[in-house]
Write a protein that holds these residues in place. Sequence first.
Motif, PDB file in Angstrom:
ATOM      1  N   GLY A  75      31.603  38.937  59.444  1.00  0.00           N
ATOM      2  CA  GLY A  75      30.773  40.135  59.514  1.00  0.00           C
ATOM      3  C   GLY A  75      31.391  41.343  58.837  1.00  0.00           C
ATOM      4  N   GLY A  76      32.560  41.176  58.261  1.00  0.00           N
ATOM      5  CA  GLY A  76      33.177  42.266  57.502  1.00  0.00           C
ATOM      6  C   GLY A  76      33.657  43.406  58.380  1.00  0.00           C
ATOM      7  N   ALA A  77      34.274  44.384  57.727  1.00  0.00           N
ATOM      8  CA  ALA A  77      34.660  45.594  58.452  1.00  0.00           C
ATOM      9  C   ALA A  77      33.414  46.248  59.033  1.00  0.00           C
ATOM     10  N   SER A  78      32.289  46.054  58.361  1.00  0.00           N
ATOM     11  CA  SER A  78      31.049  46.693  58.819  1.00  0.00           C
ATOM     12  C   SER A  78      30.643  46.239  60.218  1.00  0.00           C
ATOM     13  N   LEU A  79      30.894  44.980  60.559  1.00  0.00           N
ATOM     14  CA  LEU A  79      30.557  44.561  61.919  1.00  0.00           C
ATOM     15  C   LEU A  79      31.525  45.189  62.928  1.00  0.00           C
ATOM     16  N   GLN A  80      32.745  45.473  62.484  1.00  0.00           N
ATOM     17  CA  GLN A  80      33.691  46.148  63.383  1.00  0.00           C
ATOM     18  C   GLN A  80      33.225  47.571  63.703  1.00  0.00           C
ATOM     19  N   PHE A  81      32.476  48.180  62.787  1.00  0.00           N
ATOM     20  CA  PHE A  81      31.903  49.498  63.092  1.00  0.00           C
ATOM     21  C   PHE A  81      31.085  49.424  64.387  1.00  0.00           C
ATOM     22  N   SER A  82      30.459  48.261  64.625  1.00  0.00           N
ATOM     23  CA  SER A  82      29.661  48.064  65.840  1.00  0.00           C
ATOM     24  C   SER A  82      30.473  47.477  66.987  1.00  0.00           C
ATOM     25  N   SER A 102      33.689  58.273  53.148  1.00  0.00           N
ATOM     26  CA  SER A 102      32.382  57.628  53.317  1.00  0.00           C
ATOM     27  C   SER A 102      32.372  56.511  54.350  1.00  0.00           C
ATOM     28  N   TRP A 103      33.455  55.720  54.429  1.00  0.00           N
ATOM     29  CA  TRP A 103      33.423  54.594  55.367  1.00  0.00           C
ATOM     30  C   TRP A 103      33.451  55.078  56.802  1.00  0.00           C
ATOM     31  N   GLY A 104      34.190  56.147  57.055  1.00  0.00           N
ATOM     32  CA  GLY A 104      34.218  56.716  58.403  1.00  0.00           C
ATOM     33  C   GLY A 104      32.832  57.141  58.868  1.00  0.00           C
ATOM     34  N   VAL A 148      40.149  56.307  63.005  1.00  0.00           N
ATOM     35  CA  VAL A 148      40.444  56.829  61.664  1.00  0.00           C
ATOM     36  C   VAL A 148      40.198  55.726  60.627  1.00  0.00           C
ATOM     37  N   THR A 149      40.032  56.134  59.394  1.00  0.00           N
ATOM     38  CA  THR A 149      40.009  55.193  58.272  1.00  0.00           C
ATOM     39  C   THR A 149      41.320  55.418  57.530  1.00  0.00           C
ATOM     40  N   SER A 150      42.229  54.455  57.623  1.00  0.00           N
ATOM     41  CA  SER A 150      43.592  54.726  57.118  1.00  0.00           C
ATOM     42  C   SER A 150      43.581  55.005  55.621  1.00  0.00           C
ATOM     43  N   ASN A 151      42.678  54.348  54.908  1.00  0.00           N
ATOM     44  CA  ASN A 151      42.554  54.601  53.474  1.00  0.00           C
ATOM     45  C   ASN A 151      41.069  54.620  53.124  1.00  0.00           C
ATOM     46  N   GLU A 152      40.587  55.778  52.708  1.00  0.00           N
ATOM     47  CA  GLU A 152      39.169  55.863  52.329  1.00  0.00           C
ATOM     48  C   GLU A 152      39.038  55.409  50.879  1.00  0.00           C
ATOM     49  N   THR A 153      38.481  54.218  50.747  1.00  0.00           N
ATOM     50  CA  THR A 153      38.416  53.476  49.497  1.00  0.00           C
ATOM     51  C   THR A 153      37.624  54.191  48.406  1.00  0.00           C
ATOM     52  N   ILE A 154      36.573  54.887  48.821  1.00  0.00           N
ATOM     53  CA  ILE A 154      35.671  55.499  47.844  1.00  0.00           C
ATOM     54  C   ILE A 154      36.247  56.803  47.306  1.00  0.00           C
ATOM     55  N   ALA A 172      41.967  51.891  63.868  1.00  0.00           N
ATOM     56  CA  ALA A 172      41.943  52.180  62.431  1.00  0.00           C
ATOM     57  C   ALA A 172      41.191  51.122  61.647  1.00  0.00           C
ATOM     58  N   ASP A 173      40.374  51.604  60.733  1.00  0.00           N
ATOM     59  CA  ASP A 173      39.807  50.752  59.692  1.00  0.00           C
ATOM     60  C   ASP A 173      40.814  50.774  58.545  1.00  0.00           C
ATOM     61  N   ALA A 174      41.521  49.662  58.374  1.00  0.00           N
ATOM     62  CA  ALA A 174      42.569  49.593  57.346  1.00  0.00           C
ATOM     63  C   ALA A 174      42.167  48.619  56.236  1.00  0.00           C
ATOM     64  N   SER A 175      40.865  48.524  55.997  1.00  0.00           N
ATOM     65  CA  SER A 175      40.365  47.520  55.052  1.00  0.00           C
ATOM     66  C   SER A 175      41.028  47.598  53.682  1.00  0.00           C
ATOM     67  N   SER A 176      41.276  48.816  53.209  1.00  0.00           N
ATOM     68  CA  SER A 176      41.732  48.907  51.822  1.00  0.00           C
ATOM     69  C   SER A 176      43.222  49.214  51.682  1.00  0.00           C
ATOM     70  N   ALA A 195      38.860  41.389  54.517  1.00  0.00           N
ATOM     71  CA  ALA A 195      39.970  40.805  53.757  1.00  0.00           C
ATOM     72  C   ALA A 195      39.897  41.054  52.257  1.00  0.00           C
ATOM     73  N   GLN A 196      38.729  41.403  51.745  1.00  0.00           N
ATOM     74  CA  GLN A 196      38.485  41.264  50.301  1.00  0.00           C
ATOM     75  C   GLN A 196      39.139  42.309  49.401  1.00  0.00           C
ATOM     76  N   LYS A 197      39.934  43.207  49.985  1.00  0.00           N
ATOM     77  CA  LYS A 197      40.647  44.153  49.124  1.00  0.00           C
ATOM     78  C   LYS A 197      42.107  43.736  48.930  1.00  0.00           C
ATOM     79  N   ASN A 198      42.807  43.570  50.020  1.00  0.00           N
ATOM     80  CA  ASN A 198      44.244  43.295  49.866  1.00  0.00           C
ATOM     81  C   ASN A 198      44.712  41.925  50.318  1.00  0.00           C
TER      82      ASN A 198
END
Length: 361
Positions: A75-82, A102-104, A148-154, A172-176, A195-198
Amino acid sequence: MTERIFNFSAGPAVLPVPVLEEAQRELLSLPGVGMSVMEISHRSKTFDEIISRAESGVRELLNVPANYRILFLQGGASLQFSMVPMNFLPADGSADYILTGSWGKKAVKEAKRCGAVNIAATMADGGFTRVPGPDELNLDPNAAYAHVTSNETIEGVQWKHEPATGDVPLVADASSDILSRAIPVEKYALIYAGAQKNIGPSGVTLVIIRDDLLQRSPDGLHTMLDYRTHVENNSLYNTPNTWGIYIINLVCKWIKDKGGISGMERENEEKARLIYDAIDATDFYRGHADPDSRSPMNVTFRLPSEDLEKKFTSEATAQKLDGLKGHRSVGGIRASIYNAFPREGVEALVSFMKDFERRNG
Ligand SMILES: *Cc1c(COP(=O)(O)O)cnc(C)c1O
């Protein structure tokens, strides 16, 4: 085409060549198994070993303390938002969100469906160019958690230190930027990352969660949306992304071979410095993020006009520097240079930048 180009994509992103090669070698038959990892049962002994190696790989690299569980979800980081608010934000409670990009904002949108959200700080006014200082935070000492979003990708904005949230669990959303640098995991209650960034392909989400948090999940949640399900079943309640977990294991091995997280972090800093130095050397390029908040993963910058930015990305693509167009919400250029992005590609970009300025500046 057999030659690889330099892939600056924000995600899914470049993977280490040795990982791709190993996956290729084992694609038709895992050694001693006679089948591909995509064809075996997730309940087999072989897969059991793969998932436990992936888990210990992450645990070792990030020094994850014993009282944290490591999950591989979907479900990606997006499902973790929920899932984060569904499990930890009671209907009569409130959660703090600190917005640095933006991700925050997307995370807030889902949290609001569960309970109250206190925006403890937002950097939107400046166009998300930095993280807030400690005196800019309006934290609620009774918050269910702080996000927090540790790294805002956009926007290309990264926290260098965790905000001090006291006893309030930090999420923390540490996706990127997961596995790109050392982080004090013990300061967090929960860390999640697509997982798809790092760390691998899309379709698998890493979650690192502190044990004691699990008691807070309310009863009655849908089974798949309850963290306890995945902890109790070692991420094998249903069929996980077996291929993705297999690749994460290979990526962890690759990072270990490169000197672990500290080796990776050093390389990432060096790569990023090359581009930021090129930006700072001239007025032609303008960095988006404030120097103190600059991301080593996503380098965002502008040129004097949108026409020049268009020309920049199309000429770069022709020179095999692909994926440099900034996100539509920020515009400009974004060079995503995650762990697996090679230094030669960064050097190629820097020399292209200099040449482009010479011709257009
Ligand atoms: C890419 C990204 C996401 C979205 O991840 P999905 O796996 O596509 O849901 C969320 N947060 C951050 C910081 C990201 O970089």
